[in-house]
Write a protein that holds these residues in place. Structure first.
Motif, PDB file in Angstrom:
ATOM      1  N   ARG A 170       0.860  -1.177   0.000  1.00 23.34           N
ATOM      2  CA  ARG A 170       0.000   0.000   0.000  1.00 23.34           C
ATOM      3  C   ARG A 170       0.902   1.235   0.000  1.00 23.34           C
ATOM      4  NH1 ARG A 170      -3.043  -3.546  -0.606  1.00 23.34           N
ATOM      5  NH2 ARG A 170      -5.121  -3.931   0.267  1.00 23.34           N
ATOM      6  N   ARG A 173       4.717   0.748  -0.077  1.00 22.06           N
ATOM      7  CA  ARG A 173       5.352   0.083   1.049  1.00 22.06           C
ATOM      8  C   ARG A 173       4.714  -1.294   1.239  1.00 22.06           C
ATOM      9  NH1 ARG A 173       7.739   4.117   0.232  1.00 22.06           N
ATOM     10  NH2 ARG A 173       8.501   5.697   1.718  1.00 22.06           N
ATOM     11  N   TRP A 175       3.484  -3.574   4.043  1.00 22.32           N
ATOM     12  CA  TRP A 175       3.118  -3.448   5.448  1.00 22.32           C
ATOM     13  C   TRP A 175       2.957  -4.844   6.050  1.00 22.32           C
ATOM     14  CZ3 TRP A 175       3.343   1.307   7.515  1.00 22.32           C
ATOM     15  CH2 TRP A 175       3.325   2.385   6.622  1.00 22.32           C
ATOM     16  N   ASP A 217      11.465 -10.026   6.082  1.00 21.92           N
ATOM     17  CA  ASP A 217      11.457  -8.673   5.534  1.00 21.92           C
ATOM     18  C   ASP A 217      12.304  -8.573   4.268  1.00 21.92           C
ATOM     19  OD1 ASP A 217       9.909  -8.146   7.709  1.00 21.92           O
ATOM     20  OD2 ASP A 217      11.197  -6.592   8.560  1.00 21.92           O
ATOM     21  N   ARG A 229       7.584  -1.954   5.989  1.00 25.10           N
ATOM     22  CA  ARG A 229       7.209  -1.259   7.212  1.00 25.10           C
ATOM     23  C   ARG A 229       6.390  -2.216   8.075  1.00 25.10           C
ATOM     24  NH1 ARG A 229      10.576   1.262   5.334  1.00 25.10           N
ATOM     25  NH2 ARG A 229      10.671   3.495   4.823  1.00 25.10           N
ATOM     26  N   HIS A 230       6.434  -2.022   9.400  1.00 25.09           N
ATOM     27  CA  HIS A 230       5.755  -2.927  10.313  1.00 25.09           C
ATOM     28  C   HIS A 230       4.511  -2.285  10.914  1.00 25.09           C
ATOM     29  CE1 HIS A 230       9.876  -5.066  11.122  1.00 25.09           C
ATOM     30  NE2 HIS A 230       9.376  -5.321   9.922  1.00 25.09           N
ATOM     31  N   VAL A 231       3.510  -3.133  11.164  1.00 23.63           N
ATOM     32  CA  VAL A 231       2.332  -2.739  11.933  1.00 23.63           C
ATOM     33  C   VAL A 231       2.222  -3.716  13.097  1.00 23.63           C
ATOM     34  CG1 VAL A 231       1.138  -1.778   9.938  1.00 23.63           C
ATOM     35  CG2 VAL A 231       0.773  -4.176  10.546  1.00 23.63           C
TER      36      VAL A 231
END
Length: 281
Positions: A170, A173, A175, A217, A229-231
């Protein structure tokens, strides 16, 4: 030998059939559609027994695959192929060597503190695919078959794994839920070679994967060409509970850090030759 390969029109089945033909075997491609080589023998695993006359051995890859939302219809559709279809196949095989291609999705969900051995419990699966593959595998093992458990098969012609990877992109990136983890992947060529070698292995379960695990990753960043990127993993699991597309199984695959222990297959001579780097040049 004359080798029957079920599901030979699919991604993994086509690789097995092609390799078998290249090694001089006569190949019978069983499925609803023709395979890439050999003679097509039509078979709908959900409805009828296969015709195996003349076959010396069987590699069974026909399966219902995917990550459907929970429900009786999905469960029944997966069971018709992965369980009932397996029962029909084993009855028709009648003493022939059978290599039954299972999946690491049969393992009880993690997280996993260390490499997953074949003795890890094969229960508690979160979706129809894992549950029905585990049930089909039990039938195969009871019949004396070899069951191979690959994880996340990738390679040329893949129609499942890479499209799923792309769903996390998204705004340029990727996620991903939770921190980076190690994970096993399986090149389709490594699986195909294992399928043919396993025709000579003792019955039982064997993990199949690339020689070494990867960092999640790095895989996503290189395969998708975007930064990661991390959530929070908890947020992803909460979304999976209400999302029409994201499932808890999908989140588990990205957060649990499943690395397969390959000692049992290595003891039979398994030496995976391909790696993800072969595709990311």
């Amino acid at each position: 030998m004359r080798l029957a390969v079920t599901g030979a029109s699919g991604f993994c089945g086509a690789a097995v059939a092609g390799l078998a033909a290249a090694r001089g075997h006569e190949v019978l491609c069983l499925g609803r559609r023709p395979g890439p080589v050999g003679r097509h023998v039509r078979w709908d695993a959900a409805h009828e027994p296969p015709e195996l006359d003349g076959a010396d051995a069987v590699v069974h890859l026909a399966a219902a695959v995917g990550d459907p939302r929970p429900g009786r219809a999905a469960e029944a559709a997966f069971r018709a192929v992965n369980v009932d279809g397996t029962a029909r196949l084993l009855q028709a095989a009648a003493g022939r060597p059978v290599v039954w291609v299972s999946s690491a999705s049969v393992y009880r969900p993690g997280p996993y503190p260390g490499p997953v051995r074949e003795e890890h419990p094969a229960d508690g699966q979160r979706g129809a695919y894992g549950r029905t593959k585990a049930a089909g595998e039990r039938l195969a093992l009871a019949a004396g078959a070899v069951a191979l458990r690959p994880r996340a098969v990738y390679g040329a012609g893949d129609r499942h794994l890479l499209p799923r990877l792309r769903r996390v992109v998204r705004g340029g990136r990727a996620w991903l839920p939770g921190p980076d983890v190690a994970m096993s992947l399986t090149a389709v060529e490594n699986l195909a070679a294992a399928c043919l070698a396993a025709l000579e292995w003792p019955g039982g379960v064997y993990n199949i994967a690339d020689e070494r695990p990867y960092r999640r990753d790095e895989v996503f960043a290189r395969a998708l060409g975007v930064p990661v990127r991390h959530v929070p993993a908890g947020l992803a699991r909460a979304l999976a509970a209400v999302s029409p597309t994201l499932t808890r199984y999908a989140v588990d695959q990205l957060t649990d850090g499943m690395v397969l222990e390959l000692t049992r297959a290595r003891e039979q001579g398994y030496r995976p030759a391909r790696t993800l780097a072969d595709y990311l040049v």
